[in-house]
Design a protein around this motif. Structure first.
Motif, PDB file in Angstrom:
ATOM      1  N   ALA A 148       5.265  -6.693  -0.867  1.00 54.24           N
ATOM      2  CA  ALA A 148       4.496  -7.836  -1.367  1.00 54.24           C
ATOM      3  C   ALA A 148       3.969  -7.540  -2.759  1.00 54.24           C
ATOM      4  O   ALA A 148       3.575  -6.405  -3.060  1.00 54.24           O
ATOM      5  CB  ALA A 148       3.347  -8.148  -0.416  1.00 54.24           C
ATOM      6  N   ASN A 149       3.954  -8.549  -3.616  1.00 51.00           N
ATOM      7  CA  ASN A 149       3.388  -8.375  -4.957  1.00 51.00           C
ATOM      8  C   ASN A 149       1.868  -8.239  -4.922  1.00 51.00           C
ATOM      9  O   ASN A 149       1.266  -7.696  -5.846  1.00 51.00           O
ATOM     10  CB  ASN A 149       3.772  -9.554  -5.855  1.00 51.00           C
ATOM     11  N   TRP A 150       1.240  -8.763  -3.859  1.00 50.82           N
ATOM     12  CA  TRP A 150      -0.225  -8.673  -3.765  1.00 50.82           C
ATOM     13  C   TRP A 150      -0.596  -7.739  -2.608  1.00 50.82           C
ATOM     14  O   TRP A 150      -0.831  -6.565  -2.830  1.00 50.82           O
ATOM     15  CB  TRP A 150      -0.835 -10.069  -3.580  1.00 50.82           C
ATOM     16  N   THR A 151      -0.607  -8.222  -1.369  1.00 53.47           N
ATOM     17  CA  THR A 151      -0.842  -7.362  -0.205  1.00 53.47           C
ATOM     18  C   THR A 151       0.042  -7.837   0.942  1.00 53.47           C
ATOM     19  O   THR A 151       0.652  -8.914   0.874  1.00 53.47           O
ATOM     20  CB  THR A 151      -2.307  -7.404   0.265  1.00 53.47           C
ATOM     21  N   LEU A 152       0.089  -7.038   2.008  1.00 50.01           N
ATOM     22  CA  LEU A 152       0.911  -7.420   3.156  1.00 50.01           C
ATOM     23  C   LEU A 152       0.427  -8.704   3.819  1.00 50.01           C
ATOM     24  O   LEU A 152       1.195  -9.369   4.520  1.00 50.01           O
ATOM     25  CB  LEU A 152       0.974  -6.288   4.173  1.00 50.01           C
ATOM     26  N   PHE A 153      -0.846  -9.083   3.569  1.00 51.42           N
ATOM     27  CA  PHE A 153      -1.358 -10.324   4.151  1.00 51.42           C
ATOM     28  C   PHE A 153      -0.840 -11.565   3.425  1.00 51.42           C
ATOM     29  O   PHE A 153      -0.965 -12.682   3.927  1.00 51.42           O
ATOM     30  CB  PHE A 153      -2.891 -10.336   4.121  1.00 51.42           C
ATOM     31  N   SER A 154      -0.265 -11.383   2.225  1.00 48.73           N
ATOM     32  CA  SER A 154       0.161 -12.529   1.414  1.00 48.73           C
ATOM     33  C   SER A 154       1.641 -12.861   1.578  1.00 48.73           C
ATOM     34  O   SER A 154       2.133 -13.782   0.939  1.00 48.73           O
ATOM     35  CB  SER A 154      -0.123 -12.255  -0.069  1.00 48.73           C
ATOM     36  N   LYS A 155       2.354 -12.111   2.422  1.00 46.96           N
ATOM     37  CA  LYS A 155       3.792 -12.355   2.572  1.00 46.96           C
ATOM     38  C   LYS A 155       4.165 -12.348   4.039  1.00 46.96           C
ATOM     39  O   LYS A 155       3.721 -11.491   4.814  1.00 46.96           O
ATOM     40  CB  LYS A 155       4.597 -11.278   1.817  1.00 46.96           C
ATOM     41  N   TYR A 156       4.977 -13.303   4.419  1.00 40.64           N
ATOM     42  CA  TYR A 156       5.412 -13.431   5.811  1.00 40.64           C
ATOM     43  C   TYR A 156       6.146 -12.151   6.219  1.00 40.64           C
ATOM     44  O   TYR A 156       7.124 -11.750   5.579  1.00 40.64           O
ATOM     45  CB  TYR A 156       6.332 -14.640   5.952  1.00 40.64           C
ATOM     46  N   PRO A 157       5.715 -11.464   7.259  1.00 42.85           N
ATOM     47  CA  PRO A 157       6.252 -10.134   7.580  1.00 42.85           C
ATOM     48  C   PRO A 157       7.662 -10.139   8.150  1.00 42.85           C
ATOM     49  O   PRO A 157       8.309  -9.098   8.198  1.00 42.85           O
ATOM     50  CB  PRO A 157       5.249  -9.601   8.606  1.00 42.85           C
ATOM     51  N   PHE A 158       8.181 -11.296   8.594  1.00 42.82           N
ATOM     52  CA  PHE A 158       9.470 -11.311   9.282  1.00 42.82           C
ATOM     53  C   PHE A 158      10.585 -11.962   8.452  1.00 42.82           C
ATOM     54  O   PHE A 158      11.625 -12.334   9.004  1.00 42.82           O
ATOM     55  CB  PHE A 158       9.328 -12.046  10.622  1.00 42.82           C
ATOM     56  N   SER A 159      10.386 -12.108   7.134  1.00 42.90           N
ATOM     57  CA  SER A 159      11.395 -12.762   6.302  1.00 42.90           C
ATOM     58  C   SER A 159      12.556 -11.839   5.950  1.00 42.90           C
ATOM     59  O   SER A 159      13.602 -12.300   5.508  1.00 42.90           O
ATOM     60  CB  SER A 159      10.750 -13.303   5.022  1.00 42.90           C
ATOM     61  N   ASN A 160      12.371 -10.541   6.128  1.00 43.42           N
ATOM     62  CA  ASN A 160      13.443  -9.576   5.851  1.00 43.42           C
ATOM     63  C   ASN A 160      13.816  -8.895   7.163  1.00 43.42           C
ATOM     64  O   ASN A 160      13.214  -7.904   7.567  1.00 43.42           O
ATOM     65  CB  ASN A 160      12.987  -8.555   4.811  1.00 43.42           C
ATOM     66  N   SER A 161      14.815  -9.443   7.853  1.00 46.41           N
ATOM     67  CA  SER A 161      15.187  -8.925   9.170  1.00 46.41           C
ATOM     68  C   SER A 161      15.740  -7.507   9.086  1.00 46.41           C
ATOM     69  O   SER A 161      15.562  -6.705  10.006  1.00 46.41           O
ATOM     70  CB  SER A 161      16.219  -9.856   9.820  1.00 46.41           C
ATOM     71  N   VAL A 162      16.422  -7.179   7.965  1.00 42.53           N
ATOM     72  CA  VAL A 162      16.963  -5.828   7.800  1.00 42.53           C
ATOM     73  C   VAL A 162      15.832  -4.804   7.767  1.00 42.53           C
ATOM     74  O   VAL A 162      15.943  -3.707   8.328  1.00 42.53           O
ATOM     75  CB  VAL A 162      17.822  -5.740   6.521  1.00 42.53           C
ATOM     76  N   LEU A 163      14.734  -5.165   7.117  1.00 42.61           N
ATOM     77  CA  LEU A 163      13.578  -4.273   7.049  1.00 42.61           C
ATOM     78  C   LEU A 163      13.028  -4.000   8.448  1.00 42.61           C
ATOM     79  O   LEU A 163      12.695  -2.854   8.787  1.00 42.61           O
ATOM     80  CB  LEU A 163      12.499  -4.893   6.159  1.00 42.61           C
ATOM     81  N   LEU A 164      12.919  -5.036   9.252  1.00 38.65           N
ATOM     82  CA  LEU A 164      12.395  -4.856  10.614  1.00 38.65           C
ATOM     83  C   LEU A 164      13.288  -3.916  11.417  1.00 38.65           C
ATOM     84  O   LEU A 164      12.800  -3.031  12.135  1.00 38.65           O
ATOM     85  CB  LEU A 164      12.287  -6.210  11.308  1.00 38.65           C
ATOM     86  N   VAL A 165      14.587  -4.093  11.309  1.00 32.39           N
ATOM     87  CA  VAL A 165      15.526  -3.210  12.011  1.00 32.39           C
ATOM     88  C   VAL A 165      15.375  -1.779  11.513  1.00 32.39           C
ATOM     89  O   VAL A 165      15.377  -0.825  12.307  1.00 32.39           O
ATOM     90  CB  VAL A 165      16.973  -3.710  11.836  1.00 32.39           C
ATOM     91  N   ALA A 166      15.246  -1.610  10.194  1.00 30.94           N
ATOM     92  CA  ALA A 166      15.119  -0.271   9.611  1.00 30.94           C
ATOM     93  C   ALA A 166      13.845   0.415  10.081  1.00 30.94           C
ATOM     94  O   ALA A 166      13.841   1.625  10.358  1.00 30.94           O
ATOM     95  CB  ALA A 166      15.138  -0.356   8.084  1.00 30.94           C
ATOM     96  N   VAL A 167      12.748  -0.333  10.179  1.00 29.20           N
ATOM     97  CA  VAL A 167      11.480   0.240  10.646  1.00 29.20           C
ATOM     98  C   VAL A 167      11.609   0.695  12.095  1.00 29.20           C
ATOM     99  O   VAL A 167      11.188   1.809  12.453  1.00 29.20           O
ATOM    100  CB  VAL A 167      10.335  -0.781  10.486  1.00 29.20           C
ATOM    101  N   VAL A 168      12.190  -0.140  12.941  1.00 22.73           N
ATOM    102  CA  VAL A 168      12.372   0.224  14.353  1.00 22.73           C
ATOM    103  C   VAL A 168      13.285   1.440  14.479  1.00 22.73           C
ATOM    104  O   VAL A 168      13.007   2.382  15.249  1.00 22.73           O
ATOM    105  CB  VAL A 168      12.939  -0.972  15.149  1.00 22.73           C
ATOM    106  N   LEU A 169      14.394   1.456  13.725  1.00 23.56           N
ATOM    107  CA  LEU A 169      15.329   2.581  13.779  1.00 23.56           C
ATOM    108  C   LEU A 169      14.674   3.862  13.282  1.00 23.56           C
ATOM    109  O   LEU A 169      14.859   4.942  13.873  1.00 23.56           O
ATOM    110  CB  LEU A 169      16.566   2.252  12.943  1.00 23.56           C
ATOM    111  N   SER A 170      13.910   3.769  12.194  1.00 24.22           N
ATOM    112  CA  SER A 170      13.222   4.937  11.646  1.00 24.22           C
ATOM    113  C   SER A 170      12.229   5.513  12.647  1.00 24.22           C
ATOM    114  O   SER A 170      12.163   6.739  12.850  1.00 24.22           O
ATOM    115  CB  SER A 170      12.508   4.553  10.352  1.00 24.22           C
ATOM    116  N   ALA A 171      11.458   4.631  13.281  1.00 24.42           N
ATOM    117  CA  ALA A 171      10.479   5.092  14.269  1.00 24.42           C
ATOM    118  C   ALA A 171      11.183   5.747  15.456  1.00 24.42           C
ATOM    119  O   ALA A 171      10.737   6.792  15.965  1.00 24.42           O
ATOM    120  CB  ALA A 171       9.623   3.922  14.734  1.00 24.42           C
TER     121      ALA A 171
END
Length: 904
Positions: free
Chosen positions: A829-852
């Protein structure tokens, strides 16, 4: 050193006799064999010099100069020296992987001069010892007499001594789309390259007629050889990305050395063992260097490159993908880039009436319409019909139908007349033998500037159909066709015709006049048949702008990007096109010629380019000066082009953009980006993609460096707060795991973030812009310190509870991992995580789950325990680390949202 041919004046300013005398050659017999041998020894082969290329081994060894990799290599050596073999091997493998990726990114052979050589004619017909023979072009020497015919590639620079309707396509060298009519006359004044009509230039193509020339320059002394020399002198400029990465490397190395030096100094003062100090120094050096950063940048650029290729922009240098996002000025060739490189009839004046074409700037001419946009009825407009019939009949071009549309064989200008007639259903092949039957043909030449056909009409009468330059036709006309009648061409009528000619000229239209003469029993003078003509009409022809270019230019302006037209064409033509497409919109935007540039110093040119919108009648050296002046003004310059003459500037510019369809091999080899559709609008799409990539680079650099600050600070907190009993909260391999796996994969997914909505409304970034601008540097430090502190805190709490060192290190390890996974949602996010919809990048969500998931396996699997030194931890402790790790990101983002602190 090979000698060059010397003239008191350039050969195009000399008479044929003077050139032959200077070369000591008889045009009827050519050079004797003995003289040829002497001159081959004196001047060398007629070929272009090839520079030594960098060997694969040298390129591979150059990767070891990367300072980041050097520090890691030193860390690997120290690890091996202290017996940490697993650490040593792992760090060494990281060095090898990064060096290999960089090597394959940079490994591409420089093909520019090789492409130039391929353009040279392999054979030439030469007269020697009174006999004509077909020899290798590289064996030519100055003074050789060379014969030319249609279809030949001119093998060297020639002064023409015989000419029969010779036309040469010099577009690749001069940038002008129309074939040039050649002459043997000496030129009375110093002309630009495009106006040396008595010369033939190496690598250009003969399109019509025959000729004979005497070789005046070979090899590197030819005009194309001079361009090859300019290319070899124009070194590839470092891209903004490369400059920023070099700056970032210096910063990281300085920080790493300072931290390691401070730790060693404090350790020695506290009496720590040398072994412990070295172990901690290795950990700090590994923690301070973002091992995965070069890999992530390369992968993201590769993904961006593939997306550009899908949009018809092929990148040859990965770093150029990001460079496009920084472009502040585009230097664009006119012919084939802003225009179609296809001559078309735009309008015509027939027997006093103006007509135009409904879709003149489209792929087809469209219907012929009058001034009120009403389609013409050819059967009811005999003057218009007759003019179109004569234009198609008195024509040396041929129009053929192919699967991709109509194709012109012959002069593009004459082909435009055939296409114009075809829109009215009039075809040359239908006229032959029906409306006209050819008796004799009087071809065009550059002296007469017209052509004519003596024909028999169906009623038995004869006529002369004429086409040529309007001023010449007007001077030879006595009548004007109007309303089906031949009226005297009086003074008023002549002024009207002159106004038509000048009006078309102001619109940058090339003009051709059509006339005829009815023949009586007296016939005509065969030596000068085109007399007492009846002028029927005038065509206005041009290479029209691309339909998409006006919108593309507007988008570029909206993004703060200036476009400058650089062309070999005339200033008036270039200016008219610039106004037509909306490139020149105000008097403050200036137009300049190559002759003006010759009078300007480099400092004066730097001021001129600030307001220039068109540079006309320029040479390759002028283009280089223009690009250099823009770069001196701190502009990031893109240069588009398709010809040999564009190659040096393409190479010198920050990003060279070659045309994929019409571009020469030389231009493509010199460029960083190739437009597969030759479409200027594709550049705008590529700029948008480049800007998106830059934004995403900042996001993953922030993520990566925050992890490094967290790792370094966790170790430093332990070292400073625990005194002489300091223990490492993280092992070197734990740090490598975080950098490459648990943080590396999610950071890579940041490269796939969609573009922000205002991306093309921002001004271009300056060449010197700091990648850490807009408070990013402070955010990296503050967020990294906060994550590092909570990681150390979990380590210290575990030791205070009496837990083992491996157990405490595992808790610190898991806290650090979860801290980075929380932080990645803030980095995007250009400002904070509260200012951007957290699920707009599905690849990121997959990467976070895989990394964990992988990190949990590193903690709870025997292989992970063995390699990383982790131990399984209780689930309640694991959940503690998960929630404590969220505190830095959630707390600092919340404070930023409430108090609007940009630095948080």
């Amino acid at each position: 050193m090979k000698q060059r041919t010397e003239y008191q004046s350039p050969p195009y300013l000399l008479s044929i006799h003077a050139v032959l005398a200077s070369q000591k050659v008889d045009p009827e017999h050519g050079l004797p064999h003995e003289v040829v041998k002497q001159r081959q020894a004196q001047f060398g082969a007629n070929s272009l010099k090839q520079d030594d290329t960098t060997s694969v081994l040298s390129l591979l060894l150059s990767q070891t100069k990367n300072p980041l990799l050097i520090i890691l290599l030193i860390g690997s050596i120290i690890s091996a020296y202290t017996g940490h073999w697993v650490d040593a091997i792992a760090i060494f493998l990281i060095v090898v992987i990064n060096a290999s990726i960089t090597f394959f990114q940079e490994w591409r052979a420089e093909q520019t001069l090789a492409a130039l050589s391929k353009m040279a004619a392999p054979k030439a017909v030469v007269l020697r010892d009174g006999k004509a023979s077909n020899i290798l072009a590289e064996d030519l020497v100055p003074g050789d007499i060379v014969k030319l015919k249609a279809g030949d590639i001119i093998p060297a620079d020639l002064r023409l001594i015989e000419n029969s309707q010779l036309q040469v396509d010099e577009s690749a060298l001069t940038g002008e789309s129309e074939a040039v009519f050649k002459t043997t006359d000496e030129i009375p004044h110093e002309p630009v390259l495009a106006e040396r009509f008595n010369m033939g230039f190496m690598s250009t193509h003969v399109t019509n007629g025959t000729g004979v020339g005497v070789v005046t320059a070979t090899g590197m002394e030819t005009e194309v050889g001079q361009i090859a020399h300019l290319i070899s002198q124009a070194k590839l400029a470092k891209t903004p990305l490369q400059l920023r990465m070099e700056s970032l490397s210096r910063i990281l190395i300085s920080v790493a050395l300072l931290v390691v030096a401070a730790v060693i100094g404090i350790g020695l003062l506290n009496g720590m063992q040398t072994f412990d100090i070295l172990t901690m120094g290795i950990s700090l050096s590994v923690a301070a260097i973002p091992e995965g950063l070069p890999t992530v940048i390369t992968i993201v650029l590769t993904l961006g490159s593939r997306k550009m290729a899908e949009n018809n922009a092929l990148t040859k240098r990965l770093a150029s993908v990001e460079t496009l996002g920084t472009v502040s000025v585009i230097c664009s060739d006119k012919t084939g880039t802003l225009t179609k490189n296809k001559m078309k009839a735009m309008s015509l004046w027939a027997a006093g009436n103006y007509w135009s074409f409904a879709d003149a700037e489209g792929d087809d001419a469209g219907a012929i319409v009058d001034s009120s946009n009403t389609p013409a009825r050819i059967t009811e407009e005999p003057d218009l019909r007759d003019m179109l019939e004569m234009s198609a009949y008195c024509n040396d071009a041929v129009l053929t139908d192919t699967a991709s549309g109509s194709t012109v064989m012959g002069s593009p200008t004459e082909g435009a007349l055939l296409i114009a007639a075809a829109t009215a259903g009039i075809y040359k092949q239908d006229l032959e033998g029906h409306s006209f039957k050819t008796i004799s043909h009087h071809p065009f030449n550059s002296t007469r500037k017209l052509m004519s056909i003596h024909a028999a009409l169906p009623d038995g009468r004869e006529c002369l159909v004429v086409k040529g330059a309007p001023d010449v036709i007007l001077a030879r006309s006595k009548f004007l066709r109007q309303d089906g009648k031949d009226i005297p061409l009086d003074e008023d009528a002549s002024k009207e015709v002159e106004q038509v000619i000048s009006g078309y000229g102001e619109q940058a239209l090339r003009t051709l006049a059509v006339a005829y003469r009815k023949l009586d029993a007296s016939g005509f003078d065969p030596e000068d048949p085109e007399q007492d003509l009846v002028l029927i009409g005038i065509h206005g022809i041009m290479d029209p702008p691309r339909r998409e270019v006006t919108q593309a230019l507007a988008e570029a302006r909206g993004a703060g990007i200036r476009t400058i037209m650089i062309t070999g064409d005339h200033a008036a033509t270039a200016t008219s096109i610039a106004e037509r497409i909306g490139l020149k919109t105000s008097p403050t935007q200036t137009v300049h010629t190559g002759a003006e540039l010759d009078r300007l110093s480099d400092q004066e040119l730097q001021q001129v380019v600030k307001h220039a919108v068109v540079f006309a009648r320029v040479t390759p050296k002028h283009k280089l000066r223009i690009v250099s002046a823009l770069q001196e003004n701190d502009e990031i310059a893109a240069m588009t082009g398709d010809g040999v003459n564009d190659a040096p500037a393409l190479r010198k510019s920050d990003i060279g953009v070659a045309m994929g369809i019409s571009g020469t091999a030389v231009a493509k080899a010199s460029a960083s980006l190739i437009l597969l559709d030759d479409n200027y609008a594709t550049i705008v799409k590529a700029v948008r993609e480049g800007r998106r990539i830059y934004d995403n680079q900042r996001k993953f650099i922030r993520q990566e460096l925050t992890a490094n600050v967290a790792e370094v600070s966790a170790i430093l907190f332990a070292f400073t707060l625990m005194g002489s009993d300091a223990m490492l909260p993280l092992t070197p391999l734990m740090i490598l795991w975080v950098n490459l796996v648990s943080d590396g994969m999610p950071a890579l997914s940041l490269g796939l973030e969609p573009a922000d909505s205002n991306l093309m409304e921002r001004p271009p970034r300056a060449r010197s812009e700091n990648i850490f601008g807009d408070g990013m540097q402070q955010r990296i430090v503050l967020r990294g310190l906060a994550i590092g502190f909570v990681s150390f805190a979990m380590f210290a709490i575990a030791l205070n509870r009496g837990l083992s060192l491996p157990y405490a290190q595992t808790l610190a390890f898991s806290t650090l991992i979860f801290g980075q996974l929380w932080h990645i949602f803030d980095s995007r996010a250009n400002w904070t995580l509260f200012s951007k919809y957290p699920f707009s990048n599905s690849v990121l969500l997959v990467a976070v789950v895989l990394s964990a998931t992988l990190s949990l396996l590193a903690i709870y699997s025997p292989p992970g325990n063995y390699v990383l030194g982790t131990v399984p931890v209780a689930l309640n402790h694991l959940f503690e680390t998960f929630f404590i790790a969220a505190l830095p990101t959630l707390a600092l983002s919340g404070i930023k949202e409430v108090f609007k602190f940009r630095f948080l």
